[in-house]
Design a protein around this motif. Structure first.
Motif, PDB file in Angstrom:
ATOM      1  N   GLY A 163      67.123  24.503  20.353  1.00  9.40           N
ATOM      2  CA  GLY A 163      68.107  23.518  20.939  1.00  9.40           C
ATOM      3  C   GLY A 163      67.162  22.399  21.831  1.00  9.40           C
ATOM      4  O   GLY A 163      66.146  22.557  22.294  1.00  9.40           O
ATOM      5  N   SER A 164      67.894  21.142  22.179  1.00  8.60           N
ATOM      6  CA  SER A 164      67.259  20.125  22.611  1.00  8.60           C
ATOM      7  C   SER A 164      68.167  19.441  23.715  1.00  8.60           C
ATOM      8  O   SER A 164      67.801  18.686  24.617  1.00  8.60           O
ATOM      9  N   SER A 165      69.465  19.561  23.717  1.00 10.29           N
ATOM     10  CA  SER A 165      70.183  19.059  24.777  1.00 10.29           C
ATOM     11  C   SER A 165      70.767  19.923  25.786  1.00 10.29           C
ATOM     12  O   SER A 165      71.697  20.839  25.453  1.00 10.29           O
ATOM     13  N   PRO A 166      70.538  19.825  26.926  1.00 15.84           N
ATOM     14  CA  PRO A 166      70.895  20.517  27.966  1.00 15.84           C
ATOM     15  C   PRO A 166      72.445  20.678  28.545  1.00 15.84           C
ATOM     16  O   PRO A 166      72.903  19.464  28.705  1.00 15.84           O
ATOM     17  N   LEU A 167      73.076  21.711  28.653  1.00 20.21           N
ATOM     18  CA  LEU A 167      74.335  21.956  29.049  1.00 20.21           C
ATOM     19  C   LEU A 167      74.369  22.840  30.351  1.00 20.21           C
ATOM     20  O   LEU A 167      73.399  24.091  30.250  1.00 20.21           O
ATOM     21  N   VAL A 168      74.714  22.635  31.459  1.00 20.92           N
ATOM     22  CA  VAL A 168      74.641  23.485  32.700  1.00 20.92           C
ATOM     23  C   VAL A 168      75.871  23.785  32.890  1.00 20.92           C
ATOM     24  O   VAL A 168      76.913  23.132  33.016  1.00 20.92           O
ATOM     25  N   LEU A 169      76.055  25.175  32.976  1.00 16.84           N
ATOM     26  CA  LEU A 169      77.273  26.051  33.165  1.00 16.84           C
ATOM     27  C   LEU A 169      77.257  26.760  34.224  1.00 16.84           C
ATOM     28  O   LEU A 169      76.297  27.521  34.815  1.00 16.84           O
ATOM     29  N   VAL A 170      78.044  26.387  35.532  1.00 14.63           N
ATOM     30  CA  VAL A 170      78.054  26.985  36.788  1.00 14.63           C
ATOM     31  C   VAL A 170      79.266  27.824  36.906  1.00 14.63           C
ATOM     32  O   VAL A 170      80.556  27.369  36.718  1.00 14.63           O
ATOM     33  N   LEU A 171      79.208  29.278  37.114  1.00 12.99           N
ATOM     34  CA  LEU A 171      80.268  30.196  37.053  1.00 12.99           C
ATOM     35  C   LEU A 171      80.574  31.000  38.252  1.00 12.99           C
ATOM     36  O   LEU A 171      79.498  30.963  38.966  1.00 12.99           O
ATOM     37  N   ARG A 172      81.849  31.799  38.344  1.00 15.10           N
ATOM     38  CA  ARG A 172      81.961  32.528  39.533  1.00 15.10           C
ATOM     39  C   ARG A 172      82.720  33.763  38.995  1.00 15.10           C
ATOM     40  O   ARG A 172      83.232  33.474  37.701  1.00 15.10           O
ATOM     41  N   ASP A 173      82.802  34.816  39.475  1.00 13.96           N
ATOM     42  CA  ASP A 173      83.363  35.850  39.124  1.00 13.96           C
ATOM     43  C   ASP A 173      85.004  35.608  39.475  1.00 13.96           C
ATOM     44  O   ASP A 173      85.318  34.974  40.538  1.00 13.96           O
ATOM     45  N   GLN A 174      85.898  35.859  38.414  1.00  9.47           N
ATOM     46  CA  GLN A 174      87.395  35.654  38.658  1.00  9.47           C
ATOM     47  C   GLN A 174      87.966  36.482  39.828  1.00  9.47           C
ATOM     48  O   GLN A 174      88.870  36.025  40.377  1.00  9.47           O
ATOM     49  N   GLU A 175      87.473  37.475  40.319  1.00 10.38           N
ATOM     50  CA  GLU A 175      87.828  38.077  41.327  1.00 10.38           C
ATOM     51  C   GLU A 175      87.140  37.936  42.619  1.00 10.38           C
ATOM     52  O   GLU A 175      87.396  38.551  43.669  1.00 10.38           O
TER      53      GLU A 175
ATOM     54  N   ARG B 231      86.606  35.182  28.921  1.00  7.87           N
ATOM     55  CA  ARG B 231      86.706  36.686  28.326  1.00  7.87           C
ATOM     56  C   ARG B 231      85.928  37.643  29.152  1.00  7.87           C
ATOM     57  O   ARG B 231      86.235  38.869  28.945  1.00  7.87           O
ATOM     58  N   HIS B 232      84.584  37.231  29.778  1.00  8.17           N
ATOM     59  CA  HIS B 232      83.969  38.217  30.313  1.00  8.17           C
ATOM     60  C   HIS B 232      84.190  38.296  32.005  1.00  8.17           C
ATOM     61  O   HIS B 232      83.402  38.715  32.421  1.00  8.17           O
ATOM     62  N   GLY B 233      85.272  37.638  32.352  1.00  8.58           N
ATOM     63  CA  GLY B 233      85.654  37.878  33.688  1.00  8.58           C
ATOM     64  C   GLY B 233      85.128  36.998  34.525  1.00  8.58           C
ATOM     65  O   GLY B 233      85.167  37.091  35.760  1.00  8.58           O
ATOM     66  N   PHE B 234      84.618  35.682  34.124  1.00  8.03           N
ATOM     67  CA  PHE B 234      84.093  34.750  34.996  1.00  8.03           C
ATOM     68  C   PHE B 234      84.823  33.696  34.874  1.00  8.03           C
ATOM     69  O   PHE B 234      85.466  32.973  33.579  1.00  8.03           O
ATOM     70  N   ALA B 235      84.815  32.598  35.967  1.00 10.74           N
ATOM     71  CA  ALA B 235      85.297  31.361  35.870  1.00 10.74           C
ATOM     72  C   ALA B 235      84.518  30.278  35.626  1.00 10.74           C
ATOM     73  O   ALA B 235      83.433  30.081  36.434  1.00 10.74           O
ATOM     74  N   PRO B 236      84.517  29.317  34.671  1.00  8.19           N
ATOM     75  CA  PRO B 236      83.663  28.236  34.684  1.00  8.19           C
ATOM     76  C   PRO B 236      83.871  27.296  35.741  1.00  8.19           C
ATOM     77  O   PRO B 236      84.805  26.583  35.617  1.00  8.19           O
ATOM     78  N   HIS B 237      83.027  27.154  36.571  1.00  6.37           N
ATOM     79  CA  HIS B 237      83.326  26.480  38.014  1.00  6.37           C
ATOM     80  C   HIS B 237      82.997  25.124  37.483  1.00  6.37           C
ATOM     81  O   HIS B 237      83.840  24.027  37.924  1.00  6.37           O
ATOM     82  N   LEU B 238      81.895  24.782  37.358  1.00  6.93           N
ATOM     83  CA  LEU B 238      81.410  23.381  37.024  1.00  6.93           C
ATOM     84  C   LEU B 238      80.705  23.103  35.692  1.00  6.93           C
ATOM     85  O   LEU B 238      80.045  24.198  35.540  1.00  6.93           O
ATOM     86  N   ILE B 239      81.108  22.074  35.188  1.00 13.06           N
ATOM     87  CA  ILE B 239      80.202  21.998  33.626  1.00 13.06           C
ATOM     88  C   ILE B 239      79.375  20.546  33.969  1.00 13.06           C
ATOM     89  O   ILE B 239      80.120  19.632  34.100  1.00 13.06           O
ATOM     90  N   GLY B 240      78.305  20.400  33.588  1.00 10.08           N
ATOM     91  CA  GLY B 240      77.452  19.491  33.605  1.00 10.08           C
ATOM     92  C   GLY B 240      76.237  19.411  32.636  1.00 10.08           C
ATOM     93  O   GLY B 240      76.198  20.205  31.576  1.00 10.08           O
ATOM     94  N   GLY B 241      75.297  18.346  32.878  1.00  9.21           N
ATOM     95  CA  GLY B 241      74.248  18.192  31.922  1.00  9.21           C
ATOM     96  C   GLY B 241      74.408  17.358  30.977  1.00  9.21           C
ATOM     97  O   GLY B 241      75.581  16.548  30.950  1.00  9.21           O
TER      98      GLY B 241
END
Length: 710
Positions: free
Chosen positions: A414-426, A531-541
């Motif tokens: 891959g060549s284009s960066p995607l930044v995923l910041v996550l938190r636990d849903q609970e 689906r894995h119990g995490f909340a995608p808090h911020l999306i960047g890149g």
């Protein structure tokens, strides 16, 4: 007695003054205006845009390392010779002041074997096919103009058949785009100007007309760039071809003014050289004003778009539209007054050419109408398939070495960066073994996504920490604290926040083979995360910013053209004083973007950031022609010469200026076909095609709809 021919001075005092002003303007322009295209990582959006602010928020939470230059080196990665060369390159790169850090198989992991076994270093440094390894560079400032040439010089020295080096990464791509824009700005804008001049000389065969055109267009263009510099607007990704656009806007006024003058200034004309120009201005200026006003509204409509390149084009285009009108009607008439009555052999030949072409096309106008309607019918279904979110690789020629290198790296990680910041849903902390297992499963599922090349993440970092001797005695928190130390490059700060609430995934996305819009891919990644119990808090890149930019371009393309056509309807009614004619003009001008965009979709041509505004530029040609035609028709009515064949007279009268304007624009923008930069080729091609469609629509479809039928 023989009639003495009146001699015309080559330049009047008025014309000399304007030439001196032009000389002064160009001196200031070349001395003080920075013509370097400014393209950086943040050129997508203005600082107040919410998507840019989200990306800035990620930078506050983490030590960002997604602005990477990736050097991929193919060869026998297990050989000592290969590894020695990698070590040599790494050492040289690390010594450069503009680089923060360099990681390779000889600097990061213990050795190649350790890198292959490592869940972290394998993803960062080893290609999927294990036939190449990466050198990952974190630049201190991606806008450094000196860094990329130094890297390229090093690559040139180290390149060999068994040691093939390729470069990717957004800082590198940004520099290549900047270089191509600079080449187009310097070379193709100059060549377009030369072609404009040649066509002007061929059609008007007058040095005075040529000097007047150059003075008006050069002043308009230079003044826009100087005003932009005063406003702090740099040359960007969409304004690199601004000079050519302003030349076209200025020439449009000049062409219609000149042909109106030619119809008034002939042998035995009641008008002398001064009164003929004055009368021509009175015949032309009202239609020119409304044409200018319509184009101005089109550019101003871009100001409400969040995308920074489109807003810059909107401001620059609006200023350019005003300058084009002002310069055309203040500077050019001084030179037109010097033009002798056109009655020589060249003029007769040109008149004959226009007369013959008019007769031919007028007899076969139904075929032209069918052609335009046929194009729209055939390509209409392709309007929903426009590729408004093309791959970054589409900015480079497929048969070029740059494309081949970028494609290789893209396929192998891959060549284009995607930044995923996550938190636990609970709301649980991310430093527990239970959360770690879920994070690791999420990581593996993300890498199974077809658009994901590889991912470097918090669980991969923790898995690397667990490989250390006696690490089973240590808690995850103690491993994180250790990796926050300076001797480990504080690497943990790039993947988890101090409160352990937020974790970061750096995902290198594939550019080639993507079938969905980037934002649709991001939505799928969000769903996997949930689906894995995490909340995608911020999306960047960069990957996310490109997706948002493409959506803004598509939206502005549709709504911008819609607003322009709506405004045109009102102006058309003011000019024509007829609801029937204004509706005919509106319907006719709507056909132009349908032709352009339909063919773009039908032939699967990428509608990238640079080529997207071509439809707006081309539509200005059609608007200009139709307003002048409606104005000429209204003048016939006011003179009491109203007949059913009036539109034939209007078409015959304006055939020359409309076709001339079309030829000039096609000649100028046609030179862009020879650019080595595909977006510039697409930009020029779209305008040439759109200009031809606009001329045909204005001359044949508009009168057909506007005329009264028995």
């Amino acid at each position: 007695m023989t009639k003495t021919r009146k001699k015309y001075p080559f330049f009047s005092k008025e014309a000399v003054v304007f030439l001196l002003i032009t000389l002064l303007t160009m001196t200031v322009f070349f001395k003080y205006v920075d013509l370097t295209p400014y393209v950086d990582e943040n050129f997508f959006f203005s600082t107040e845009d919410p998507h840019f602010q989200v990306d800035a928020e990620i930078s506050k939470l983490f030590t960002r390392k997604d602005s990477q230059i990736i050097i991929s080196v193919s060869g026998n990665i297990h050989s000592q010779s290969y590894q020695d060369k990698i070590h040599h390159i790494t050492k040289i790169l690390s010594s450069l002041e503009s680089i923060t850090s360099v990681k390779s198989i000889t600097d990061g992991p213990k050795n190649l074997s350790d890198a292959i076994k490592s869940p972290f270093w394998k993803r960062a440094l080893i290609a999927n096919n294990q036939k190449s390894s990466n050198i990952v560079i974190i630049p201190r400032d991606i806008n450094s103009l000196q860094l990329i040439p130094k890297i390229e010089h090093l690559i040139s020295a180290m390149q060999s058949n068994d040691f093939r080096i390729r470069v990717s990464g957004f800082p590198y791509i940004v520099e290549l785009i900047r270089r191509n824009l600079l080449i187009d700005l310097n070379i193709f804008s100059t060549l377009a100007f030369v072609l404009f001049s040649l066509v002007i000389m061929i059609i008007f065969h007058s040095w005075r007309i040529l000097f007047g055109m150059i003075a008006a267009c050069a002043n308009a263009s230079a003044l826009v760039f100087m005003i932009n510099q005063l406003l702090g607007l740099k040359i960007g990704i969409l304004t690199a071809n601004l000079a050519t656009i302003i030349f076209v806007l200025t020439l449009s006024h000049i062409v219609f003014l000149t042909f109106n003058w030619k119809q008034l200034h002939y042998p035995d004309s009641p008008y002398n050289q001064h009164s003929a120009v004055k009368e021509a201005i009175s015949h032309t200026v009202e239609a020119s004003f409304w044409s200018m006003f319509t184009t101005l509204l089109g550019f101003l409509s871009l100001l409400i778009v969040p995308a920074k390149p489109l807003r810059e084009l909107g401001i620059s285009g609006a200023i350019g539209t005003l300058m084009a009108f002002i310069c055309a009607y203040t500077i050019y008439p001084a030179f037109l007054r010097l033009k002798k009555i056109p009655h020589d052999w060249n003029e007769k030949q040109l008149k004959s050419f226009y007369h013959k072409t008019f007769r031919f096309f007028d007899k076969n106008y139904s075929a032209l109408v069918v052609l335009i309607i046929g194009i729209i019918v055939v390509t209409s279904s392709s309007l929903w398939k426009l590729d408004t979110d093309p791959s970054l690789l589409s900015y480079f020629a497929k048969d070029g070495e740059i494309f081949e290198g970028l494609e290789y790296i893209d396929k192998n990680g891959g060549s284009s960066p995607l930044v995923l910041v996550l938190r636990d849903q609970e709301g649980q902390l991310l430093n527990t073994n239970k959360i770690y297992k879920r994070l690791w499963q999420l990581h593996k599922n993300l890498e199974n996504h077809p658009d994901v090349g590889t991912a470097i993440s918090l669980p991969a970092l923790l898995a690397e920490g667990k490989r250390r001797p006696f690490s089973f005695f240590a808690s995850l928190e103690s491993l994180l604290k250790k990796m926050e130390q300076e001797k480990y490059d504080r690497i943990a700060a790039s993947f988890i926040t101090p409160d352990r609430q937020n974790g970061l995934f750096l995902v290198r996305m594939n550019e080639q083979g993507r079938k969905l819009h980037r934002l649709e891919v991001i939505e799928q990644i969000k769903q996997i995360t949930r689906r894995h119990g995490f909340a995608p808090h911020l999306i960047g890149g960069i990957y996310a910013l490109q997706g948002y930019l493409s959506r803004h371009i598509a939206t502005s393309l549709i709504y911008g053209l819609g607003r322009l056509i709506l405004a045109f309807t009102v102006i058309a009614f003011i000019v024509s004083h007829s609801l029937r004619i204004s509706l005919a003009m509106t319907f006719s001008i709507s056909l132009v973007p349908l032709c352009i965009l339909g063919c773009v979709g039908y032939f699967k041509i990428p509608l990238d950031t640079i080529s997207a505004p071509a439809a707006n530029v081309a539509i200005a040609m059609g608007i200009d022609a139709m307003i002048h035609m409606a104005h000429a028709y209204h003048r016939l009515k006011k003179q009491g010469k109203h007949h059913l064949d009036d539109w034939v007279k209007v078409r015959r009268k304006l055939w020359e200026p409309i076709i001339t304007s079309m030829l000039i624009i096609c000649a100028g923008f046609g030179i862009f076909f020879f650019s080595s930069f595909p977006p510039t080729q697409r930009f020029g091609g779209s305008i040439v095609f759109g200009t031809v469609c606009a001329a045909i629509t204005a001359l044949f479809i508009f009168p057909l709809l506007a005329k009264r039928h028995r």
